[in-house]
Design an enzyme around this catalytic site. Structure first.
Site, PDB file in Angstrom:
ATOM      1  CG  HIS A  62     -13.385  64.418  38.173  1.00  0.00           C
ATOM      2  ND1 HIS A  62     -12.488  65.442  38.007  1.00  0.00           N
ATOM      3  CD2 HIS A  62     -13.445  64.219  39.528  1.00  0.00           C
ATOM      4  CE1 HIS A  62     -12.043  65.847  39.186  1.00  0.00           C
ATOM      5  NE2 HIS A  62     -12.609  65.116  40.117  1.00  0.00           N
ATOM      6  CE  LYS A  72     -13.682  63.704  30.718  1.00  0.00           C
ATOM      7  NZ  LYS A  72     -13.707  63.300  32.129  1.00  0.00           N
ATOM      8  CE1 TYR A 132      -8.106  67.423  30.963  1.00  0.00           C
ATOM      9  CE2 TYR A 132     -10.334  66.788  30.374  1.00  0.00           C
ATOM     10  CZ  TYR A 132      -9.448  67.388  31.249  1.00  0.00           C
ATOM     11  OH  TYR A 132      -9.911  67.958  32.409  1.00  0.00           O
ATOM     12  CG  ASP A 170     -11.090  65.466  42.968  1.00  0.00           C
ATOM     13  OD1 ASP A 170     -10.117  65.707  42.222  1.00  0.00           O
ATOM     14  OD2 ASP A 170     -12.275  65.496  42.574  1.00  0.00           O
TER      15      ASP A 170
HETATM   16  C1  T46 Z   1     -13.594  70.470  34.026  1.00  0.00           C
HETATM   17  C2  T46 Z   1     -13.836  71.950  33.857  1.00  0.00           C
HETATM   18  C3  T46 Z   1     -13.628  72.843  34.892  1.00  0.00           C
HETATM   19  N1  T46 Z   1     -13.854  74.180  34.714  1.00  0.00           N
HETATM   20  C4  T46 Z   1     -13.577  75.082  35.839  1.00  0.00           C
HETATM   21  C5  T46 Z   1     -14.373  74.753  37.085  1.00  0.00           C
HETATM   22  C6  T46 Z   1     -13.450  75.114  38.216  1.00  0.00           C
HETATM   23  O1  T46 Z   1     -13.608  76.481  38.567  1.00  0.00           O
HETATM   24  C7  T46 Z   1     -12.043  74.930  37.630  1.00  0.00           C
HETATM   25  C8  T46 Z   1     -11.357  73.647  38.097  1.00  0.00           C
HETATM   26  O2  T46 Z   1     -12.254  72.584  37.844  1.00  0.00           O
HETATM   27  P1  T46 Z   1     -11.983  71.173  38.476  1.00  0.00           P
HETATM   28  O3  T46 Z   1     -11.444  71.313  39.866  1.00  0.00           O
HETATM   29  O4  T46 Z   1     -13.212  70.323  38.260  1.00  0.00           O
HETATM   30  O5  T46 Z   1     -10.804  70.638  37.516  1.00  0.00           O
HETATM   31  P2  T46 Z   1     -10.209  69.153  37.540  1.00  0.00           P
HETATM   32  O6  T46 Z   1     -10.113  68.623  38.944  1.00  0.00           O
HETATM   33  O7  T46 Z   1      -8.991  69.192  36.719  1.00  0.00           O
HETATM   34  O8  T46 Z   1     -11.336  68.302  36.802  1.00  0.00           O
HETATM   35  C9  T46 Z   1     -11.075  67.548  35.625  1.00  0.00           C
HETATM   36  O9  T46 Z   1     -10.328  66.441  36.043  1.00  0.00           O
HETATM   37  C10 T46 Z   1     -10.530  65.186  35.453  1.00  0.00           C
HETATM   38  C11 T46 Z   1      -9.198  64.546  35.234  1.00  0.00           C
HETATM   39  C12 T46 Z   1     -11.358  65.138  34.242  1.00  0.00           C
HETATM   40  O10 T46 Z   1     -11.265  64.208  33.437  1.00  0.00           O
HETATM   41  C13 T46 Z   1     -12.402  66.159  34.053  1.00  0.00           C
HETATM   42  O11 T46 Z   1     -12.318  66.719  32.750  1.00  0.00           O
HETATM   43  C14 T46 Z   1     -12.409  67.261  35.019  1.00  0.00           C
HETATM   44  O12 T46 Z   1     -13.329  66.888  36.024  1.00  0.00           O
HETATM   45  O13 T46 Z   1     -12.209  74.911  36.203  1.00  0.00           O
HETATM   46  C15 T46 Z   1     -14.290  74.695  33.514  1.00  0.00           C
HETATM   47  O14 T46 Z   1     -14.504  75.923  33.369  1.00  0.00           O
HETATM   48  N2  T46 Z   1     -14.520  73.822  32.472  1.00  0.00           N
HETATM   49  C16 T46 Z   1     -14.303  72.458  32.598  1.00  0.00           C
HETATM   50  O15 T46 Z   1     -14.508  71.712  31.608  1.00  0.00           O
END
Ligand code: T46
Length: 187
Positions: A62, A72, A132, A170
């Site tokens: 991401h 980060k 992070y 993803d």
């Molecule tokens: C990233 C983020 C997400 N959200 C909410 C949005 C979705 O409803 C839920 C899950 O989000 P997401 O599926 O994008 O989470 P990850 O797959 O862990 O994403 C992260 O994974 C990789 C490793 C990263 O480095 C990024 O910070 C980020 O993209 O949390 C938020 O409210 N705030 C945020 O900053």
């Protein structure tokens, strides 16, 4: 704090000192002064914390594009994961190249990821927590992804027999061949 360079300029592995005693340990996991003394000047504005229940959970690759690109500072709260950073700065000598580092509660290592890089990780054990700091706030309209198994990048995630556990986002991400990076290498 121990600081190690990586082959990607601007990406570092940091290991804060741990003060052990009969109770366990104490560590300053982040200090603006300690980072500034080493020449790092980041203004973290958001702390993220996620739990991945299954080993083999892959979150990434991401990034957030400008004007909300995020640097980060990544560490492991519980368990262990293989953390990966990929250079996506157009014109960079290491464009498309990746580095990986095992971060765990045990080793206390951290990865500093500047803007212009993809970030992702693969968990090694069930119940792994990642914590992070980010240099900009979450901006869904600037959210971007490249698929974790992109053949142009060729990351060895060390999953062994584990089937990757992915979010729908993803699983649907495209590879670097179809990707127009918003980041340009500035030398
Ligand atoms: C990233 C983020 C997400 N959200 C909410 C949005 C979705 O409803 C839920 C899950 O989000 P997401 O599926 O994008 O989470 P990850 O797959 O862990 O994403 C992260 O994974 C990789 C490793 C990263 O480095 C990024 O910070 C980020 O993209 O949390 C938020 O409210 N705030 C945020 O900053």
């Amino acid at each position: 704090m121990q600081i190690e360079k990586t082959k990607l300029d601007g990406v570092f592995v940091l290991t804060p000192k741990r003060f052990g005693d009969a109770r366990g340990f104490f560590s300053e996991s982040w200090s603006r002064r300690a980072m500034a003394e080493q020449g790092f000047d980041y203004d973290w504005v958001q702390d993220n914390h996620s739990l991945s229940m299954q080993a083999g959970t892959v979150r990434g690759l991401h990034f957030q594009s400008p004007p909300h690109a995020q640097a980060k500072l990544v560490r492991c709260g519980r368990g262990a994961f293989f953390d990966v950073v990929v250079d996506i700065r157009r014109g960079a000598p290491t464009y498309g190249q990746w580095i990986g580092e095992e971060l765990s509660f045990e080793n206390g290592k951290q990865i500093l990821v500047p803007t212009g890089f993809l970030h992702g990780f693969a968990t090694r054990v069930p119940g792994t927590e990642i914590i992070y700091k980010c240099s900009d706030y979450y901006a869904p309209d600037c959210d971007g992804a490249v698929r974790f198994d992109c053949p142009e990048i060729g990351i060895n995630w060390g999953l062994g027999d584990l089937e990757p556990v992915l979010s729908e986002k993803d699983a649907a991400a495209t590879g670097l061949a179809d990707f127009d990076s918003p980041f340009v290498y500035e030398g």
